[in-house]
Design an enzyme around this catalytic site. Structure first.
Site, PDB file in Angstrom:
ATOM      1  N   ASP A 223      -3.229  -5.159  -5.546  1.00 44.79           N
ATOM      2  CA  ASP A 223      -2.441  -4.680  -6.900  1.00 44.79           C
ATOM      3  C   ASP A 223      -2.902  -3.035  -7.240  1.00 44.79           C
ATOM      4  O   ASP A 223      -4.051  -2.793  -7.153  1.00 44.79           O
ATOM      5  CB  ASP A 223      -3.157  -5.586  -8.085  1.00 44.79           C
ATOM      6  CG  ASP A 223      -2.270  -5.511  -9.452  1.00 44.79           C
ATOM      7  OD1 ASP A 223      -1.278  -5.643  -9.408  1.00 44.79           O
ATOM      8  OD2 ASP A 223      -2.952  -5.097 -10.216  1.00 44.79           O
ATOM      9  N   GLU A 282       0.459  -2.605  -3.178  1.00 42.23           N
ATOM     10  CA  GLU A 282       1.387  -2.248  -4.240  1.00 42.23           C
ATOM     11  C   GLU A 282       1.332  -0.850  -4.752  1.00 42.23           C
ATOM     12  O   GLU A 282       0.192  -0.373  -5.514  1.00 42.23           O
ATOM     13  CB  GLU A 282       1.128  -3.365  -5.294  1.00 42.23           C
ATOM     14  CG  GLU A 282       2.266  -3.026  -6.434  1.00 42.23           C
ATOM     15  CD  GLU A 282       1.768  -3.242  -7.787  1.00 42.23           C
ATOM     16  OE1 GLU A 282       2.736  -3.436  -8.775  1.00 42.23           O
ATOM     17  OE2 GLU A 282       0.614  -3.319  -7.967  1.00 42.23           O
TER      18      GLU A 282
END
Length: 553
Positions: A223, A282
């Site tokens: 993330d 990401e």
């Protein structure tokens, strides 16, 4: 800011690259709160995922990526992690996580877990220590605490803005009750950013990786992989509405060159384990070239291609982003990834116009995506043709991002409504025996879109995905490999993948004639009877907003 150097030692050609499962895998994203409820409390959990693993196997995907289920106060749906090595009771137990890995492997599915390294929860033991320790303490050095500007330090340290709206800084009260320092949070105030120049921060996350790798996980989705390192000195960005620049402009708190050393250190850990364990970044970057830096041979294996996701349904734009993505990935010996929706983005049926037109374009986009070289990511429910739910009751909305807009329209709850599995009434099989409502209500119009309703219907969107995924496994030219563009009229795309396969796409609202590619394999919508023929000189008229796969003759 220029792109980091991409000139590292690479394989001589695609044919010389070692085979790896992730290079052409289809990976299914499970947003755990909304996938399947196993214990009947209205919230999806690890037990629910375990019960639906056979569905994923029969759908035809290769791996499942599961969003955070770790200990958390749930200020941001679990992306505010208090402890990565503990399972939040809302989602189950550590035993459930271990059983899920084992059961998925028994079905031939790989498992990818989320890791959230940019920030912790404000409930994390480190942040509690930092608040209690006071200014100048060692405990605060793990985070980004700074004195404020202006009279009595009453203004934020710089002009950085939160992704969720407002300043990216919150002032605390010191242990004696006096107004104190400010801490950085690029997301919600309950998600304080870590200082990745601190050795304890790095060591802690390396231990977290090993904890789950030792339990058999096949990889991690990282993330905010672009965000761990901030520019030295924390300078002003110099403008407002900064979130609108994400992925297109340089920001002093995202995509700093130093972040790549972190990814290289993690790659060494992954490579020390057997079985091709992977990292999926990401990463938002201002250019495809800078994005490619995240997937150099000694960094992450994949990075989400948000440039593709954000491209309009337009043939010229799609061709440009596909060609650029493939070219830059090849520069570093990687394969591109393709994604149309996820838990942070409005569902693409809605983005493409909604209703019948949006669904028609979404079905065509699915065949386009699954025919491209590299790996594809599916977001739960896209295989059912689900739209964004835009009429949720305001009192049920939970996403902190909704605060970016006065009317809540920037919130992400609409793409997180629990999946409809079967039955005639909400929650459509999401909870066992329908003993509870889902944590968000499913709309009545989903009655005809359940897995149960679509499973045996070859004309349904689920039927289209099932056939496409089966063919993707069977056709040698699909997955990893090269793409060759062919001439196509305005509004259309035509390309081949190896000998014997062609894909045609009409991204316009009008019928388009193209040279007949060969024998029809699969189409997103009904084609004229002439499409069944194989005459090489004949033309075939593609309906508006359609895509088709062909055995090229």
């Amino acid at each position: 800011m220029s792109a980091p150097a991409l000139s590292q030692t690479l394989p001589d050609s695609p044919e010389n690259r070692p085979a790896a499962w992730w290079r052409d895998a289809v990976i299914y994203q499970v947003y755990i709160r909304s996938f399947a409820d196993g214990n009947g409390d209205g919230v999806g959990d690890l037990l629910g995922v375990r019960t639906r693993l056979p569905y994923l196997r029969e759908l035809g995907v290769d791996a499942v990526w599961i969003t955070p289920f770790y200990a958390s106060p749930m200020a941001d749906g679990g992306y505010d992690v208090a402890e990565h090595r503990e399972v939040d009771p809302l989602f189950g137990t550590l035993g459930d996580a271990e059983a899920l890995i084992a059961e998925a492997h028994a079905l031939g599915l790989k498992v990818i877990f989320d890791i959230v390294p940019n920030h912790t929860s404000a409930a994390h033991r480190w942040f509690r220590e930092a608040l209690a320790a006071g200014p100048g303490s060692a405990a605060r050095e793990r985070y980004l605490f700074r004195p404020g500007k202006g009279e009595d330090g009453g203004l934020p340290p710089n002009d950085w803005e939160s992704v969720f709206g407002g300043p990216a800084w919150t002032r605390i009260a010191e242990p004696d009750g006096s107004p104190g320092e400010w801490y950085l949070h690029l997301f919600d105030p309950a998600q304080p950013d870590l200082d990745w120049r601190h050795p304890e921060v790095r060591a802690e996350h390396e231990e977290i990786l090993r904890f789950w790798l030792d339990r058999g996980v096949d990889g991690f989705r990282i993330d905010v992989a672009h965000g761990m390192v901030k520019q030295e000195g924390l300078p002003d960005a110099g403008y407002t509405d900064q979130i609108e620049m994400l992925g297109s402009s340089v920001l002093p708190y995202f995509d700093q060159d130093e972040v790549h050393e972190i990814h290289r250190s993690w790659r060494r850990i992954l490579d020390s384990y057997p079985g091709e364990r992977i990292a999926v970044a990401e990463a938002w970057a201002p250019s495809i070239e800078r994005l490619a830096a995240y997937v150099r041979p000694d960094e992450a294996h994949q990075a989400f291609n948000f440039h593709f996701l954000g491209t309009a349904w337009d043939a010229d734009a799609l061709r440009r982003v596909i060609a650029d993505s493939v070219r830059t990935a090849e520069l570093v010996g990687a394969t591109s990834t393709w994604v149309l929706s996820n838990h942070d983005i409005r569902r693409h049926v809605t983005r493409y116009g909604g209703g019948e037109a949006g669904l028609r374009r979404a079905r065509a986009a699915a065949l386009l995506m699954l025919a491209l070289p590299g790996s594809a990511y599916l977001y739960q429910g896209e295989e059912l043709g689900l739209e964004e739910v835009l009429d949720l009751p305001e009192e049920l909305l939970q996403d902190p991002q909704r605060l970016r807009s006065a009317d809540g329209s920037s919130g992400r709850d609409g793409c997180r409504v629990p999946l409809p599995w079967g039955g005639e009434e909400s929650p459509y099989g999401f909870t066992p025996l329908g003993i509870a409502e889902g944590w968000l209500p499913a709309p009545a119009r989903w009655r005809g879109l359940t897995v149960e309703k679509q499973w045996e219907d070859p004309s349904s969107t689920l039927g289209l995905y099932r056939r496409a995924l089966k063919l993707r496994r069977e056709i040698p030219g699909l997955g990893d490999g090269r793409l060759e563009w062919r001439d196509a009229p305005r509004g259309a795309l035509v390309f081949t993948r190896g000998p014997g396969f062609a894909c045609t796409v009409n991204a316009s609202g009008q019928p388009v004639a193209v040279p007949h590619p060969g024998r029809l394999i699969l189409a997103s919508t009904a084609l004229p009877d002439a499409a069944q023929g194989c005459a090489p000189a004949a033309e075939i008229v593609l309906p508006p907003d359609s895509a088709a796969w062909w055995h090229a003759g």
